[in-house]
Scaffold this motif. Structure first.
Motif, short mmCIF file in Angstrom:
data_model
loop_
_atom_site.label_atom_id
_atom_site.label_comp_id
_atom_site.label_asym_id
_atom_site.label_seq_id
_atom_site.Cartn_x
_atom_site.Cartn_y
_atom_site.Cartn_z
N VAL A 359 35.73 45.66 32.03
CA VAL A 359 36.83 46.04 30.98
C VAL A 359 38.13 46.17 31.73
N HIS A 360 38.42 46.50 32.88
CA HIS A 360 39.67 46.45 33.19
C HIS A 360 40.01 45.18 33.73
N ARG A 361 39.03 44.29 33.98
CA ARG A 361 39.43 42.80 34.52
C ARG A 361 39.78 42.04 33.09
N ILE A 362 38.94 42.06 32.04
CA ILE A 362 39.06 41.11 30.90
C ILE A 362 39.90 41.71 30.05
N ARG A 363 40.51 42.90 30.12
CA ARG A 363 41.30 43.43 29.18
C ARG A 363 42.34 44.58 29.83
N PRO A 364 43.18 44.21 30.77
CA PRO A 364 43.95 45.37 31.56
C PRO A 364 45.10 45.98 30.62
N VAL A 365 45.03 47.06 30.70
CA VAL A 365 45.81 47.75 29.52
C VAL A 365 47.33 47.40 29.86
N VAL A 366 47.79 47.16 31.06
CA VAL A 366 49.11 46.61 31.41
C VAL A 366 48.99 45.48 31.95
N THR A 367 49.52 44.22 31.04
CA THR A 367 49.11 43.25 31.53
C THR A 367 50.12 42.39 32.42
N THR A 368 51.36 42.85 32.56
CA THR A 368 52.29 42.26 33.55
C THR A 368 52.94 43.39 34.34
N ILE A 395 49.21 40.90 36.03
CA ILE A 395 47.98 41.21 36.13
C ILE A 395 47.00 40.38 35.32
N TRP A 396 47.36 40.03 34.02
CA TRP A 396 46.26 39.29 33.21
C TRP A 396 45.88 37.85 33.97
N GLY A 397 47.07 37.23 34.62
CA GLY A 397 46.74 36.05 35.08
C GLY A 397 45.80 36.00 36.50
N VAL A 398 46.10 37.13 37.23
CA VAL A 398 45.32 37.17 38.31
C VAL A 398 43.76 37.60 38.07
N TYR A 399 43.46 38.45 37.05
CA TYR A 399 42.21 38.55 36.40
C TYR A 399 41.44 37.36 35.73
N ASN A 400 42.23 36.56 35.27
CA ASN A 400 41.76 35.49 34.63
C ASN A 400 41.85 34.11 35.48
N ASP A 401 41.78 34.15 36.68
CA ASP A 401 42.08 33.03 37.56
C ASP A 401 40.60 32.52 37.80
N GLU A 402 40.38 31.27 37.32
CA GLU A 402 39.25 30.49 37.56
C GLU A 402 38.78 30.30 39.09
N ASN A 403 40.01 30.31 39.91
CA ASN A 403 39.49 30.26 41.27
C ASN A 403 38.89 31.25 41.95
N LEU A 404 39.17 32.46 41.27
CA LEU A 404 38.59 33.65 41.81
C LEU A 404 37.42 34.37 41.18
N PHE A 405 37.37 33.92 39.96
CA PHE A 405 36.27 34.41 38.88
C PHE A 405 35.46 33.21 37.96
N SER A 406 34.01 33.35 38.37
CA SER A 406 33.38 32.36 37.47
C SER A 406 33.51 32.65 36.05
N ASN A 407 33.86 31.74 35.30
CA ASN A 407 33.99 32.01 33.94
C ASN A 407 34.83 33.21 33.31
N MET A 440 44.89 47.54 39.97
CA MET A 440 46.10 46.72 39.50
C MET A 440 46.78 47.37 38.27
N ASP A 441 45.79 48.10 37.29
CA ASP A 441 46.48 48.51 36.29
C ASP A 441 47.46 49.77 36.46
N PHE A 442 47.12 50.35 37.85
CA PHE A 442 47.98 51.54 37.99
C PHE A 442 49.46 51.20 38.75
N GLY A 443 49.57 49.91 38.91
CA GLY A 443 50.86 49.69 39.49
C GLY A 443 50.57 49.43 41.42
N PHE A 444 51.78 49.30 41.86
CA PHE A 444 51.76 48.66 43.28
C PHE A 444 52.79 49.44 43.90
N GLY A 445 52.63 49.30 45.48
CA GLY A 445 53.42 50.17 46.43
C GLY A 445 53.77 51.70 46.20
#
Length: 550
Positions: A359-368, A395-407, A440-445
């Protein structure tokens, strides 16, 4: 007359003036152009840069399109300013994690500066005040400190399941009530037994007003043209809205603080976050204003994101009945039908954990994410992320990267049983980079959300209980046809918040329903320390519901 003397003025003063004006003109013409040291990006236009194609809504789609074309780190020019967008785990780790001291700042935000006096931890600039707020919040919200709040979180989750039993048609608002009540109890020691509880509604109104105020186009571009903040109020209606909101916020959050203090004076403290902050206020070197807006920031963040996640999870589970079946089989085997799942069960529910991650991956609450600002140049991939640039993590772009995730567009929790990060087999699971994918939804650094442990508890507990106790399906019309769901029907906010929709939520059996009623009745003792300030209407509601259970 020679060619030279025909092109240049004879007077040295005139020549100097010409050179200066030419330099100014050249500098002016260079505005909006991408400097050679910047990462690549879409073509710019003189003076404007990329402002005409810059996305103001669902920006993650456009960022991802550009990333696939120009690379995982792209640059955009907004007049003379620079925006950097990161769309890979490696670039996010390098720039936000390894260079966390350089990228801990936030961009200027005049509206929130005026609204909170520069004391809101989400927007505040990197500096002494932020360090005080960060130290306080992380100490008060450590894993151990949050573990002490589990009884009220579990109790509120029990009421959420009871609310689904009593009135499943209001499921959407039940999630909002739950999230509001948990964070209100944890932070200020008083709960919201109804969605209509005045404290809950006042917070919702304040949040909606703030969201509308900061929506692109609602106010002039104060951060780009600072002089606009000096326009008289009679010509700037946003100033009136801002002034009224500041007054409403201070009355609301200040009232919560006063009630916490009175409870402490009576000796009826319940160990809430603000009670502990007030007890150690001098030690932490917090001003009253800093303490007030620390509590405000926690309420605002916690009341929105958890509810949005759970609403998204509900829709995805309805759209994928086979995922429900597989999760229920696991829950029946590990938990059984005679009790609801508890926090201690989660570690023994690998498929439910996989559902939560998917759920986090396909629909991140905070997309950018919330933007950062670089306080110094950073070298990455042969390019420079320049000082003062604004940096987004896509974040959305990372979770929807075809190079990382199948379909990647497919909702498939099984990917997390095959790889702990849901990745394709060739990526393995040992790289340090992949650890970022979980949170990733919770921020960085240094800007990572201090409330992460509360949020994770809420999400895992409620997803497991929802699947344990209920069958979720599409609602039907009078003629028996199903009402299809629209995965992309979202509210126009900065989070991935679904608009309300009709669905069917029914208990799996009367046995499951009886367990929910019993455990809700048993939760009374956990609720009572947080019900000291209830209104008369709320007290009557609580009394009536509990008497009906006897």
């Amino acid at each position: 007359m020679s060619l030279v003397t025909s092109l240049f003025p004879a007077s040295p003063w005139a020549l100097g003036a010409l050179l200066i004006s030419s330099a100014i003109a050249l500098k002016f013409l260079l505005i909006g152009r991408r400097e050679k040291f910047l990462p690549p990006g879409p073509p710019t236009k003189p003076l404007l840069g990329n402002i005409l194609e810059f996305p103001t809504q669902v920006a993650h789609f456009k960022y991802t399109e550009w990333a696939r074309k120009y690379g995982d780190v792209i640059s955009l020019k907004i007049a003379s300013g620079t925006i950097i967008v990161l769309t890979s785990v490696q670039s996010i780790r390098e720039i936000f994690e390894k260079h966390n001291a350089i990228t801990a700042d936030r961009p200027p935000h005049e509206l929130t500066e005026q609204l909170t006096g520069g004391n809101h931890i989400l927007f505040i600039h990197y500096g002494p005040t932020w360090k005080i707020l960060r130290r306080t919040s992380y100490e008060m919200l450590s894993p151990y400190a949050v573990s002490l709040t589990l009884p009220i979180q579990v109790a509120e989750s029990t009421q959420l399941m009871f609310d689904f039993l009593q009135d499943p048609t209001d499921w959407y608002d039940h999630y909002s009530r739950y999230a509001l009540s948990v964070i209100m109890s944890v932070v200020h020691g008083q709960r919201c037994p109804r969605y209509a509880t005045p404290r809950a509604q006042n917070l919702i109104i304040n949040l909606k007003t703030f969201s509308q105020l900061v929506r692109p186009g609602e106010t002039p571009p104060l951060d780009l043209i600072p002089a606009l903040k000096y326009v008289p109020e009679r010509f700037a209606s946003w100033k009136t809205t801002l002034k009224n909101l500041r007054k409403a916020q201070r009355e609301y959050y200040g009232g919560l603080m006063e009630e916490t203090k009175k409870r402490m004076e009576r000796g009826d403290g319940n160990g809430c976050f603000m009670q502990k902050v007030l007890e150690r206020q001098e030690e932490f070197k917090l001003t009253d204003e800093m303490a007030l807006y620390m509590g405000a920031a926690m309420l605002e963040a916690g009341s929105d994101t958890s509810a949005s996640y759970l609403q998204n999870a509900t829709q995805l589970l309805i759209m994928h009945p086979k995922v429900q079946e597989k999760a229920k089989e696991e829950l029946d085997r590990v938990v059984g039908p005679d009790r609801m799942p508890q926090p201690s069960d989660i570690k023994n529910l690998p498929y439910v954990q996989a559902v939560i991650k998917e759920v986090h991956r396909i629909r991140p609450v905070v997309t950018t994410g919330v933007p950062h600002v670089a306080n110094a140049d950073i070298k990455y991939g042969g390019h420079t992320v320049p000082k003062d640039s604004i940096i987004f993590a896509n974040i959305w772009g990372v979770y929807n990267d075809e190079n990382l995730f199948s379909n990647p567009s497919e909702f498939n929790p099984d990917r997390y049983l095959e790889n702990p990060y849901g990745l394709k087999k060739e990526h393995g699971s040992s790289s340090k980079d992949w650890g970022l994918l979980d949170d990733m939804d919770f921020g960085f650094g240094r800007r990572k959300c201090p409330g992460i442990h509360i949020a994770k508890n809420s999400i895992s507990l409620n997803v497991s209980r929802l699947l344990w106790g209920f069958d979720l399906s599409k609602a039907k019309r009078e003629d028996g046809t199903e009402i299809e769901l629209d995965f992309h029907d979202l509210e126009p906010t900065v989070t991935s918040t679904l608009r309300p929709f009709k669905c069917s939520i029914k208990p799996r059996s009367e046995r499951h329903a009886a367990v929910i009623r019993r455990e809700f009745h048993e939760a009374t003792a956990a609720f009572m320390p947080f019900e000291q300030e209830l209104t008369g209407t709320d007290k009557e509601y609580v009394r009536r519901v509990r008497e009906d259970l006897i």
